[in-house]
Enzyme design. Structure first.
Site, mmCIF file in Angstrom:
data_model
loop_
_atom_site.group_PDB
_atom_site.id
_atom_site.type_symbol
_atom_site.label_atom_id
_atom_site.label_comp_id
_atom_site.label_asym_id
_atom_site.label_seq_id
_atom_site.Cartn_x
_atom_site.Cartn_y
_atom_site.Cartn_z
ATOM 1 N N CYS A 71 0.809 -1.223 0.000
ATOM 2 C CA CYS A 71 0.000 0.000 0.000
ATOM 3 C C CYS A 71 0.836 1.264 0.000
ATOM 4 O O CYS A 71 0.330 2.342 -0.291
ATOM 5 C CB CYS A 71 -0.926 0.018 1.213
ATOM 6 S SG CYS A 71 -1.917 -1.471 1.398
ATOM 7 N N CYS B 182 -0.524 3.016 6.242
ATOM 8 C CA CYS B 182 0.031 1.772 6.764
ATOM 9 C C CYS B 182 0.282 0.855 5.575
ATOM 10 O O CYS B 182 -0.277 1.057 4.497
ATOM 11 C CB CYS B 182 -0.932 1.110 7.745
ATOM 12 S SG CYS B 182 -2.540 0.684 7.019
ATOM 13 N N HIS C 216 -9.545 1.760 -2.605
ATOM 14 C CA HIS C 216 -8.124 1.590 -2.274
ATOM 15 C C HIS C 216 -7.436 0.671 -3.282
ATOM 16 O O HIS C 216 -7.123 -0.477 -2.984
ATOM 17 C CB HIS C 216 -8.022 1.028 -0.850
ATOM 18 C CG HIS C 216 -6.634 0.815 -0.345
ATOM 19 N ND1 HIS C 216 -5.517 1.429 -0.881
ATOM 20 C CD2 HIS C 216 -6.182 0.038 0.683
ATOM 21 C CE1 HIS C 216 -4.443 1.031 -0.207
ATOM 22 N NE2 HIS C 216 -4.816 0.190 0.735
#
Length: 388
Positions: A84, A375, A345
């Site tokens: 991510c 994160c 996302h």
């Protein structure tokens, strides 16, 4: 500094962008970013793009996107997979390379088609003499599964929530606000500065213009989310509604040496400041954005109270809630126009998306400090300070 940037609208899993590869989407974002910056493709010296789900995507996804965007063949490209964190790390690396004097103009960002992630057949090369074989979902295993505890990242987050003790109601309320803020931002034209429509060919007739994030539900309330079942544990607090959406999309920014921008007479959105990188002590996610922000602002020489804009990626409502609490900041400063719970996302894209959005928000305000943080799988975190 970030001169300009652009992103695609974010599509839902198997939604409007399902027929576009990650590299297709990356090319669209790069081309649009160059147009917004008024920078010709021939001026680009390097391209850095994050992409996590690369199985079946072909060699060098970043280079594929660069070439498709019209960047010359003699410009090298780098593909990054930091889960991510990929998109924001691409921007940070671009900044570091420019500061080191290697380049003056770099395209950086992230791209992802989670819809096109294939299923894999492990051990197929050596063959199966007898019996069944099991397919592995590239999306689930390489994108959303914590290898250190051998469980989905949502289950890991649920486990940590036993310690943090954010209630189901708190998470549902946060998720509902994400949708409401994002819907209001679209209505007010906030995202018009960053989103470039995607033209979707049709079997018959003219192409359709896909122009808005697909996952936002303006009528979402905490009460409507309360009816959803827990996603990872029968007695759990995390649902599909309080987790980020699985999505498709891409974002790119033009990172440039300040002297070069001044030479060309260009304006810019924000200067890139300090970068904070953290990890551990385990693979949990909740504290990583806060820890990375603390490290970045310490390096920048500012306090958390001096931050005007804070973007924390909403991998889960529990992550944003925990990091906001640990920072001790006013929640009203965090994700003012919604986040990944509403918008989606696409894992390789999100870091670039929130950095671009923070830069644009800072530019709209005229001055101040912003930070974008996420994160990442394996218990890591990245944060990037922006100033204007």
């Amino acid at each position: 500094m970030i001169v300009a940037g652009a992103r695609t609208p974010v599509g839902k899993l198997m939604g409007s962008l399902k027929d576009f590869s990650g590299t297709d989407l990356g090319a669209i974002a790069i081309r649009a970013a160059l147009e917004k910056a008024n920078v010709p493709a021939s001026m680009v010296e390097y391209v850095i793009m994050g992409q996590v789900l690369t199985a079946g995507a072909g060699q060098m996804p970043a280079r594929q996107a660069a070439v498709a965007a019209g960047i010359p063949w003699d410009v090298a490209a780098l593909s990054i997979n930091k889960m991510c964190l990929s998109g924001i790390d691409a921007i940070a690396l671009a900044d570091q390379l420019i500061r080191a004097g290697e380049f003056d103009v770099i395209v950086a960002g992230g791209q992802e088609s989670m819809s096109q992630a294939p299923h894999l057949l492990p051990k197929s090369r050596e063959g199966y003499k007898y019996g069944d074989a099991t397919l592995v979902d590239h999306l689930a295993y390489d994108g959303l599964h914590d290898v250190f505890t051998d469980q989905p990242m949502g289950a890991l987050t649920e486990q940590r929530n036993d310690v943090d003790k954010f209630t189901r109601a708190e998470q549902d309320e946060y998720a509902a606000q994400s949708h409401q803020k994002a819907a209001a931002a679209w209505k007010d034209g906030v995202f018009a500065d960053e989103v470039v429509p995607v033209s979707i060919p049709q079997r018959k007739g003219d192409p359709i213009e896909f122009a808005e994030d697909e996952g936002i539900r303006a009528n979402t309330t905490a009460e409507s989310l309360a009816g959803l079942k827990p996603a990872f544990r029968k007695d759990g607090t995390i649902t599909a509604g309080s987790a980020s959406q699985i999505s498709d999309g891409a974002a790119a920014v033009i990172v440039m040496n300040k002297a070069k921008a001044e030479e060309l007479g260009l304006t810019w959105l924000a200067e890139i400041g300090a970068h904070g990188v953290v990890a551990g002590p385990d693979s949990t996610l909740q504290s990583q954005p806060a820890n990375a922000i603390k490290k970045a602002i310490t390096r920048e020489g500012i306090t958390v109270d001096q931050l005007d804009v804070i973007e924390i990626n909403e991998a889960f409502a529990a992550v944003a809630l925990a990091s906001t609490k640990e920072l001790g900041v006013d929640p009203a400063k965090v994700n003012v126009n919604g986040g990944a719970i509403a918008i989606g996302h696409p894992i390789g894209m999100s870091g670039a998306r929130i950095a671009l959005h923070a830069a644009l928000e800072l530019a709209r305000r005229g001055s101040g400090y912003a930070v974008a943080a996420l994160c990442g799988a394996g218990g890591q975190g990245d944060a990037l300070v922006l100033r204007r």
